[in-house]
Design a protein around this motif. Sequence first.
Motif, short mmCIF file in Angstrom:
data_model
loop_
_atom_site.label_atom_id
_atom_site.label_comp_id
_atom_site.label_asym_id
_atom_site.label_seq_id
_atom_site.Cartn_x
_atom_site.Cartn_y
_atom_site.Cartn_z
N ARG A 1 1.08 7.91 15.49
CA ARG A 1 0.64 8.15 14.12
C ARG A 1 1.45 7.33 13.13
N MET A 2 2.77 7.28 13.36
CA MET A 2 3.63 6.51 12.47
C MET A 2 3.31 5.03 12.54
N LYS A 3 3.10 4.54 13.76
CA LYS A 3 2.77 3.13 13.91
C LYS A 3 1.44 2.81 13.23
N TYR A 4 0.51 3.72 13.36
CA TYR A 4 -0.79 3.51 12.71
C TYR A 4 -0.63 3.44 11.19
N LEU A 5 0.16 4.39 10.65
CA LEU A 5 0.35 4.41 9.21
C LEU A 5 1.11 3.17 8.73
N ILE A 6 2.16 2.78 9.49
CA ILE A 6 2.92 1.60 9.09
C ILE A 6 2.06 0.35 9.16
N ASP A 7 1.32 0.22 10.27
CA ASP A 7 0.45 -0.95 10.41
C ASP A 7 -0.59 -1.00 9.30
N GLU A 8 -1.11 0.17 8.98
CA GLU A 8 -2.14 0.22 7.94
C GLU A 8 -1.56 -0.18 6.59
N VAL A 9 -0.39 0.39 6.23
CA VAL A 9 0.24 0.07 4.96
C VAL A 9 0.69 -1.39 4.94
N PHE A 10 1.28 -1.85 6.08
CA PHE A 10 1.78 -3.22 6.15
C PHE A 10 0.63 -4.22 6.03
N MET A 11 -0.44 -3.94 6.76
CA MET A 11 -1.58 -4.85 6.70
C MET A 11 -2.20 -4.89 5.32
N LEU A 12 -2.25 -3.69 4.68
CA LEU A 12 -2.78 -3.66 3.30
C LEU A 12 -1.90 -4.50 2.38
N SER A 13 -0.57 -4.40 2.59
CA SER A 13 0.35 -5.17 1.75
C SER A 13 0.19 -6.66 2.00
N ILE A 14 0.08 -7.03 3.30
CA ILE A 14 -0.10 -8.45 3.63
C ILE A 14 -1.40 -8.98 3.04
N LYS A 15 -2.43 -8.19 3.21
CA LYS A 15 -3.72 -8.63 2.68
C LYS A 15 -3.68 -8.78 1.15
N LYS A 16 -2.93 -7.83 0.54
CA LYS A 16 -2.81 -7.90 -0.91
C LYS A 16 -2.08 -9.17 -1.34
N LYS A 17 -0.96 -9.50 -0.65
CA LYS A 17 -0.22 -10.70 -0.99
C LYS A 17 -1.02 -11.95 -0.71
#
Length: 607
Positions: free
Chosen positions: A385-401
């Motif tokens: 669950r943590m990895k999913y949340l981190i990946d989701e937040v990280f990917m959103l951040s990467i996509k945003k940048k």
Amino acid sequence: MRIISWLKGLPDSTINRIRLKPKLIASYLVAAFLPLLFTGFFLVHKANQIIENQTSKTYGISMRQLIYNMETRLASYEELSNHFYFDTNLNLDLQKDYSKSSNGDIFDVEKSFIERVKVLLKFKNDLRTVSIYFHNPSLYNAKPYLALADEKIASQLGFQRAAASEYKGYWGKVKIIPDGNLYWDTELRRTSKTTRVFSYSRPLEFYTDHQSVGLLTIEVKESEFYQLLSKEGADKGIYLVEPDGTIITSNDRASLGKGLNADVLHAIGGRPNGEFLFDRSEDDHVKVMYSELSNGWKMVYMIPVNRLLKETKDMRNYGLLFMIVSAVLSVVLIIGFSNLILSRMTILLKRIQRMRNGEIETGRFVNGKDEIAVLDHSFNQMAERMKYLIDEVFMLSIKKKEAELTALQSQINPHFLYNTLSTVSWLGRKNGNDDVCEIVESLAKFYRISLSKGKDIITMREEFECIKAYIDIQRYRLKNRIRPIYALDEGIMDAPVLKLILQPIVENAILHGLGHEKEQITIVIKGAYREGVVQLEVVDDGVGMATDVSAGLLDEPPQAAQKSGGYGLRNVHERIKLHFGPEYGLTVKSEPGTGTSVVIRMPFLAE
């Protein structure tokens, strides 16, 4: 209540600071081995008592059996005396007056008795002789079988005691008698060969008037009594003693005729039987067992305590060996089971530690259905669950940048920018302004490489050209207050690197290294392949900064870093870590007045 309070205080106690494995081993030892130890000691002690008592009983039975055999042998001699005591003809012959009889008649009387004794001695080897000391002066001496009890013989103490013993008889003291001599006669010539004998004497009385007619003496060889003792084991001292302590016979042949130990004799006293411990010396302890025979003699057993306790020592040694082996086996099994349990917990603990360091692993690492397996399963669900949340937040951040960068780059039309800068450069050359041409060309090169058609990875050669263009622009702007030095190995020029990693560092050196008191700053840019990584270093001789400030530049939050001038450094540091891993990034060292050094470490990646 005290126990409850103590249990509540356990979390803060010293025991909870100890690792789990030693606590498990200690608890198992206390719970399993200590009861085994106490039980073993108790059983060994009990077994020792039983063996000691049984050994004492065995020796007691042995002594009673020996006494029985001795009593039987003594009774046989007393029974033998009855054949002479109740012989009417013998009594008549001994009291008859032979003063008027012929020598032949007297000889016939004596011959009849002597033949009778010879036949008896022929079949009983334990007897030395059977003698009668008569009072009738009309009989002749026929030694050693018939002898006149003259005044000299009758005055001897042993003779008197025997005469006064009536029908019970008297067992005399043991004497060393020359072979062939009579017991009472000490005047005869002695020979070199002797024997130890003791006698049973009994008065002969005529049954009608109870008048004493003589003294019957049966001489018994001491060796016959020794035969009874020799059948016993040699692990003990056996002594047959007279009431005064004189040793009659013993399996210790050197003690014959001597007195029993005075302390032992005193301890025995007048008691008929008993037992006690006696210390002959500091290291010599014996158990003394004694019992009185019917004729007043005492049988004394002296058993060394070491021999008595030999079986108990063997039992104790075997018991200790068993407990030691059990202890070693218990410790080995306890350590084995502890390792078996803790190895699964260690797997889970290492997963937690790796997660703390940023490595999130998923999957089942512990098999089974026990509590540890359930905990691992729950932890795995949490990690997923943590990895999913981190990946989701990280990917959103990467996509945003990426979206922001794409929007920024889309706003800058590279072709329009290049064409415009080229036009400005052409006009500058046309008008003879070479400085304008050079700065415009450097700016065009910088933007061409920094944009790189949207790519993040460029070669080290391109990054080097970009930073040279940037420094050239800054030199024109700051009127040559910057002195660059380049020292990059050719072997790393084709290595793929992140773009724009040197520019923020050089910009930070120019911005904070030059001060009002600093007329010029030297910036050295070095690069080489070291220990499997590409290592770049930017060194300036600017004003520097405090050590605590430089140490915190890369750890400060973005807002604080921006205020202290380290935002660009932190941005480069984070980009490298995100692309290549946490073991790569920047290292900053600086001291006031000596300048600043920034080291960049990246992996050498093949294109």
